[in-house]
Design a protein around this motif. Structure first.
Motif, PDB file in Angstrom:
ATOM      1  N   ARG A  60      15.911  10.076  -0.203  1.00 31.54           N
ATOM      2  CA  ARG A  60      15.568  11.348   0.430  1.00 31.54           C
ATOM      3  C   ARG A  60      15.921  11.384   1.916  1.00 31.54           C
ATOM      4  N   HIS A 136      13.350   7.435  -6.751  1.00 32.60           N
ATOM      5  CA  HIS A 136      12.542   7.309  -5.539  1.00 32.60           C
ATOM      6  C   HIS A 136      12.947   8.320  -4.474  1.00 32.60           C
ATOM      7  N   ASP A 141       8.078  14.307  -7.225  1.00 34.67           N
ATOM      8  CA  ASP A 141       6.735  14.609  -6.703  1.00 34.67           C
ATOM      9  C   ASP A 141       6.646  16.030  -6.167  1.00 34.67           C
ATOM     10  N   GLY A 446       7.150   3.521  10.871  1.00 33.52           N
ATOM     11  CA  GLY A 446       6.508   2.852   9.738  1.00 33.52           C
ATOM     12  C   GLY A 446       5.103   2.397  10.078  1.00 33.52           C
ATOM     13  N   ALA A 447       4.955   1.859  11.288  1.00 37.50           N
ATOM     14  CA  ALA A 447       3.639   1.362  11.695  1.00 37.50           C
ATOM     15  C   ALA A 447       2.667   2.520  11.903  1.00 37.50           C
ATOM     16  N   ILE A 449       2.782   5.480  10.389  1.00 35.50           N
ATOM     17  CA  ILE A 449       2.442   6.023   9.062  1.00 35.50           C
ATOM     18  C   ILE A 449       1.453   5.092   8.357  1.00 35.50           C
ATOM     19  N   GLN A 450       1.727   3.795   8.458  1.00 35.89           N
ATOM     20  CA  GLN A 450       0.813   2.837   7.831  1.00 35.89           C
ATOM     21  C   GLN A 450      -0.586   2.979   8.428  1.00 35.89           C
ATOM     22  N   ASP A 476       0.000  19.744  -0.694  1.00 44.84           N
ATOM     23  CA  ASP A 476      -0.453  18.398  -0.356  1.00 44.84           C
ATOM     24  C   ASP A 476      -1.038  18.340   1.052  1.00 44.84           C
ATOM     25  N   SER A 483      -2.000  14.244  -0.529  1.00 50.20           N
ATOM     26  CA  SER A 483      -1.561  13.004   0.125  1.00 50.20           C
ATOM     27  C   SER A 483      -1.071  13.283   1.545  1.00 50.20           C
ATOM     28  N   ALA A 484      -0.894  14.554   1.911  1.00 44.99           N
ATOM     29  CA  ALA A 484      -0.475  14.879   3.274  1.00 44.99           C
ATOM     30  C   ALA A 484      -1.559  15.683   4.006  1.00 44.99           C
TER      31      ALA A 484
ATOM     32  N   GLY B  32       3.333  -1.433   7.827  1.00 46.01           N
ATOM     33  CA  GLY B  32       4.179  -0.510   7.055  1.00 46.01           C
ATOM     34  C   GLY B  32       5.155  -1.293   6.192  1.00 46.01           C
ATOM     35  N   THR B  36       6.772   3.388   2.787  1.00 44.87           N
ATOM     36  CA  THR B  36       6.279   4.411   3.719  1.00 44.87           C
ATOM     37  C   THR B  36       7.444   5.164   4.339  1.00 44.87           C
ATOM     38  N   GLU B  37       8.512   4.424   4.619  1.00 41.43           N
ATOM     39  CA  GLU B  37       9.681   5.048   5.250  1.00 41.43           C
ATOM     40  C   GLU B  37      10.509   5.813   4.209  1.00 41.43           C
ATOM     41  N   LEU B  39       9.630   7.058   1.074  1.00 39.50           N
ATOM     42  CA  LEU B  39       9.058   8.128   0.257  1.00 39.50           C
ATOM     43  C   LEU B  39       8.418   9.245   1.074  1.00 39.50           C
ATOM     44  N   GLY B  40       8.109   8.951   2.324  1.00 38.83           N
ATOM     45  CA  GLY B  40       7.517   9.996   3.161  1.00 38.83           C
ATOM     46  C   GLY B  40       6.042  10.182   2.866  1.00 38.83           C
ATOM     47  N   LEU B  41       5.504  11.229   3.466  1.00 39.61           N
ATOM     48  CA  LEU B  41       4.052  11.396   3.433  1.00 39.61           C
ATOM     49  C   LEU B  41       3.554  12.074   2.169  1.00 39.61           C
ATOM     50  N   ASP B  42       4.413  12.887   1.554  1.00 36.89           N
ATOM     51  CA  ASP B  42       3.897  13.681   0.448  1.00 36.89           C
ATOM     52  C   ASP B  42       4.096  13.024  -0.912  1.00 36.89           C
ATOM     53  N   ALA B  43       4.422  11.739  -0.908  1.00 38.81           N
ATOM     54  CA  ALA B  43       4.608  11.048  -2.192  1.00 38.81           C
ATOM     55  C   ALA B  43       3.254  10.783  -2.838  1.00 38.81           C
ATOM     56  N   ARG B  44       3.229  10.852  -4.170  1.00 41.26           N
ATOM     57  CA  ARG B  44       1.984  10.544  -4.872  1.00 41.26           C
ATOM     58  C   ARG B  44       1.749   9.036  -4.836  1.00 41.26           C
ATOM     59  N   ARG B  45       0.492   8.660  -4.925  1.00 41.47           N
ATOM     60  CA  ARG B  45       0.159   7.236  -4.858  1.00 41.47           C
ATOM     61  C   ARG B  45       0.837   6.453  -5.984  1.00 41.47           C
ATOM     62  N   THR B  47       3.661   7.036  -7.377  1.00 43.42           N
ATOM     63  CA  THR B  47       5.074   6.832  -7.050  1.00 43.42           C
ATOM     64  C   THR B  47       5.215   5.667  -6.070  1.00 43.42           C
ATOM     65  N   GLN B  50       4.595   2.403  -7.884  1.00 43.65           N
ATOM     66  CA  GLN B  50       5.733   2.054  -8.758  1.00 43.65           C
ATOM     67  C   GLN B  50       6.863   1.437  -7.938  1.00 43.65           C
ATOM     68  N   MET B  51       7.119   2.062  -6.796  1.00 50.01           N
ATOM     69  CA  MET B  51       8.221   1.581  -5.969  1.00 50.01           C
ATOM     70  C   MET B  51       7.896   0.195  -5.391  1.00 50.01           C
ATOM     71  N   ARG B  54       8.394  -2.312  -8.058  1.00 48.19           N
ATOM     72  CA  ARG B  54       9.802  -2.520  -8.385  1.00 48.19           C
ATOM     73  C   ARG B  54      10.475  -3.473  -7.401  1.00 48.19           C
TER      74      ARG B  54
END
Lengths: 574, 316
Positions: A60, A136, A141, A446-447, A449-450, A476, A483-484, B32, B36-37, B39-45, B47, B50-51, B54
């Motif tokens: 994406r 992915h 979603d 990343g940090a 967002i985490q 969302d 999740s958002a 992180g 996180t990078e 799939l972004g913020l709106d991904a379901r848990r 998903t 699964q990733m 994998r």
């Protein structure tokens, strides 16, 4: 606006919305005039990073999305310039009256770039692939309503019926997310569980077939992707001639914006695929004034940087601190303490607009005009903070809570994003004036967002990019279970009454078929939002893009890629 | 000599494994992960989980490291999470580009720095040594990042050279090699000029010391021409200090090339590693770091061999 003209405007809006909902007949999307447009030539554009895949369902990132925009096609397209839904591979559709489904009629005689016909089976296959657990790219979603998949059935080779699990007013708008893929090329990969690797960067390019205006002709890792025109592309210009106008699009991979700008000014590229950063505006303006490039002002952006606090109950370990850190009054005080005009001047060098809520004025359809415009009022902010027990008890210029602990919090922000870093500095300086200490911690994305995914933070200043304007496509964000839902994600039950109310309103808003009702419900949501300010917004940038004078027939849009979203209608000067 | 080289090779292998391992563990430890990078913020848990499953990101660091190490023993360096391709396929194509740039920059540095150092080191005064010395000081004070920005700006304004990239989209009249050489000038100069300045300073210092040695003074006293003494008698001993730092320079070359590759859009290892780090692509980071360590080990080995040839005592 008088009462009569308002009524006329409302009637026009309703008729337009009904027409969009139940469109049928010939496609109106061909460019209005093609007089004087030259066919042939090449566009050279730049991106900052290379694609991760040629398969949009597998990745994406911005460049993969751009590749999909150039090479693939969707059932319907949201026109990025007008925000209207346009027929694309589906020439017409009929929405069911209860907003639970839509029947789409596909164009006849559409073929992939390898000559294989496109049919309803490809549509069903693409949905299957999007919902497959191996992909992915985030598309699966986003293609859900209330967290559930859509049911897609091919009733005949040219007809597809899509059923939503719940009434869904945004309807076909949702399908703009999904580029159609060839079943004959990818079915084996899906069945064998290797779909996410299919159409990877090492796939022979002859295997990658397209429905869009271009096909991938060459990929040079780390350097460029070259696209040639798809001779089988289904769209025609208004004069009946073939589209796209240009024979080739070359996307050069240039990681540094300074190098991008220099190449643009030197005439080595025609455009960048993203907007101009605020700090790059001045040199490009000079280049535009000197006639070296054309600079397009697209107006205010849809996205504003956002500041939010961790409102998850129990997430702030120190309960006494949580008592003031999670209060509405603190957020209202911050909104009053920050001078938005100064924010615009400092962060966007004057090229921005103050923003007070979740929608910017650029989102004309959904922006709530009644939104309160919080004035810059540091004295009022101080009074508000006093009402939650924050006062300067020892005269050192810093507010303290009831335990004499300083009013201090850490603000996480993203490193390497100059607008966020400058914005965090403005917020820190403005809050210092009212005695609140902000420790800015700039980390990589990343940090950050985490940090907020695990609810281990005080406050965050970030840009969670919105990707759709219709609120029904941003559930969302709005729903407490989303999740958002930044300030308190994935709630099992709404933590507050006002979030419960927003949940209810958004459920109704998503199901309502009357556009006026949808707007009124969303206005109500924005009103509740403005009362509690779970997220603070200060300003949105004006969006500028630059292009060489060679490019003509441009239809710029606010969202990326501002010019290439409609690459098939761009022409180059002779 | 063979035992000496074998010893250095064992050390090089250890260095490569250690650097790769450390990179993998540190990337994994950073907050992180790739999901996180990606799939972004709106991904379901579901998903996200699964990733993570994998790609083995749901395992403990020790388990993931163990799996990776076992795979490396079979020469399988893992699959890039970012590009979904084997790391061993991705690294060579980019490392080759970096090697082209590094070797050219090293050649520029050596061919400019050593002779100029000999000139400035063998003469006490004069206009030319002063100019060279001043230019060296300026270049030494400029990091490759600034040098590359300046050169890119110059190329853009004059239009003499390509601003970015490694090859033109269409092969120009002069052919592919000429095209590559034209694209090389800016990045190679950006890396090579500061290194040339460093070599010039080192060589000048070494030469000025050797020129004061009794055997050189005796040669002068016997009336041997100055240029012959300098280039024939004094050069070999004056090369010793330079040879000893040559290996370290290869390391500098690599780290300097990272920034230059970004500015000049050179498709090398540095850019790949930067992308991998941003995306938390643990296996690709480990692979890039390993490739960087190979460069460093190779450079150090070359330097040691050169030093051993110049000074046999170094073999001890």
């Amino acid at each position: 606006m008088t009462g009569q003209s308002r009524n006329i405007a409302v009637i026009i809006a309703i008729v337009a919305a009904m027409a969009a909902g139940c469109r049928s007949g010939p496609s109106p999307e061909a460019p209005a005039s093609t007089a004087g447009l030259h066919r042939g030539g090449e566009i050279v554009a730049s991106v900052r990073s290379e694609p991760r895949s040629f398969n949009r369902l597998a990745a994406r990132d911005t460049t993969t999305v751009l590749v999909a925009t150039l090479t693939q096609a969707k059932l319907v397209r949201v026109n990025q310039a007008t925000q209207e839904v346009e027929p694309w591979l589906a020439e017409s559709w009929t929405a069911s009256p209860d907003a639970r489904g839509v029947t789409l009629k596909l164009r006849r005689d559409v073929v992939f770039s390898d000559g294989h016909p496109f049919t309803a089976d490809d549509v069903v296959f693409t949905f299957d692939a999007a919902y497959d657990g191996q992909t992915h790219g985030g598309v699966g979603d986003s293609l859900r309503v209330a967290g559930k998949k859509l049911k897609v059935v091919a009733t005949d080779p040219q007809t597809v019926t899509v059923t939503f699990p719940e009434p869904f007013a945004a309807g076909v708008r949702l399908l703009d997310n999904l580029p159609m893929l060839p079943r004959h090329k990818l079915e084996a990969a899906l069945k064998s569980g290797t779909f996410s690797s299919a159409w990877g960067l090492s796939t022979p390019l002859s295997e990658i077939v397209a429905l869009g205006p271009f096909v991938v002709a060459r990929y040079e890792p780390g350097q460029r992707v070259v696209f040639d025109r798809n001779p089988h592309y289904f769209r025609k210009a208004a004069d009946g001639g073939a589209l796209p106008y240009v024979d080739r699009v070359t996307i050069d991979i240039i990681p540094d914006q300074n190098a991008e700008m220099l190449r643009l000014e030197a005439g080595q590229i025609d455009t960048m695929t993203s907007e101009i950063a605020p700090e790059a505006y001045a040199p490009l303006k000079r280049a535009a004034d000197a006639g070296r490039v054309q600079l397009l002002d697209l107006g205010g952006g849809y996205n504003a940087n956002a500041l939010w606090f961790n409102l998850k109950p129990g997430a702030i370990a120190d309960r006494d601190r949580a008592r003031w850190l999670q209060r509405d009054e603190l957020r209202r005080a911050i909104s009053m303490a920050v001078d938005r005009q100064q924010y615009v001047d400092t962060v966007f060098f004057g090229a921005g607009v103050p923003v007070y809520g979740p929608e910017t004025p650029a989102n004309k359809q959904w922006y709530w005009a009644g939104e309160p415009k919080t004035p810059h009022d540091p004295a009022g902010a101080t009074q508000l903070l006093a009402s939650i027990g924050l006062a300067d008890r020892n005269g050192d210029g810093v507010l303290e809570d009831a335990r004499n602990q300083p009013a201090r919090f850490t603000l996480l922000t993203q490193k390497g994003r100059p607008d966020l870093e400058r914005g965090a500095t403005v917020i820190r300086d403005e809050l210092k004036k009212i005695g609140v200490i902000v420790d800015v911690a700039a980390l990589d994305s990343g940090a950050v967002i985490q940090g907020f995914l695990t609810a281990q933070y005080d406050a965050v200043f970030f840009n969670p990019d919105k990707t759709a304007l219709d609120p029904a496509l941003n559930l969302d964000f709005w729903r407490s279970s989303g999740s958002a839902h930044m300030w308190n994600m994935n709630q099992t039950a709404p933590a507050t009454d006002w979030e419960r109310r927003i949940d209810e309103l958004m459920d109704r808003q998503t199901a309502a078929t009357d556009p006026r009702e949808r707007k009124a419900l969303y206005d109500e949501v924005q009103k509740i939002f403005s009362e509690h300010l779970p997220i603070l917004y200060f300003a949105a940038p004006r969006i500028y893009v630059a292009a060489s004078w060679r490019l003509t027939n441009l239809t710029p849009a606010v969202w990326r890629p501002q010019l290439l979203w409609s690459a098939d209608t761009i022409a180059v000067a002779r | 000599m063979a035992r000496y080289i074998a010893r250095r090779l064992v050390f090089a292998a250890f260095l490569i494994v250690a650097v790769s391992s450390l990179s993998l563990v540190l990337t994994r430890l950073a907050p992180g992960d790739f999901t996180t990078e990606a799939l972004g913020l709106d991904a379901r848990r579901e998903t996200v989980e699964q990733m993570r499953a994998r790609f083995g990101l749901n395992k403990s660091i020790a388990a993931q490291y163990g799996d990776w190490l076992a795979a490396v023993a079979r020469l399988d360096f893992g699959r890039s999470l970012l590009y979904d391709r084997p790391v061993k396929d991705l690294i060579p194509e980019r490392a080759a580009n970096t090697a082209i740039l590094a070797v050219t920059a090293l050649a520029v540095a050596t061919l400019l720095g050593l002779p100029l150092g000999i000139v400035t080191g063998s003469r006490r005064g004069g206009v030319i040594p002063t100019v060279i010395r001043s230019a060296s000081l300026v270049l030494l004070s400029m990091p490759p990042l600034l040098t590359s920005l300046f050169l890119v700006f110059l190329a853009a304004r004059t239009g003499w050279l390509p601003i970015a990239g490694m090859r033109s989209a269409a092969v120009p009249e002069g052919g592919a090699t000429v095209d590559l050489l034209r694209h090389l000038i800016v990045p190679a100069a950006a890396i090579g000029l500061p290194l040339a300045a460093m070599l010039e300073r080192l060589q000048a210092q070494a030469m000025s010391e050797v020129v004061g040695e009794p055997f050189v003074l005796a040669a002068f006293a016997r009336g041997v021409p100055r240029s012959r003494v300098v280039w024939r008698d004094a050069l070999k001993p004056a090369l010793k200090p330079v040879a000893s730092v040559y290996g370290l320079m290869v390391g500098t070359l690599l780290s300097g090339s990272f920034a230059v590759e970004v500015i000049t859009a050179w498709p090398g290892l540095g850019r790949l590693m930067l992308d991998a780090l941003r995306a938390r692509d643990v296996y690709l980071v480990a692979g890039c770091a390993g490739a960087g360590a190979i460069f460093l080990a190779f450079g150090t080995l070359l330097s040691d061999i050169a030093l051993a040839l110049v000074d046999p005592r170094a073999r001890e």
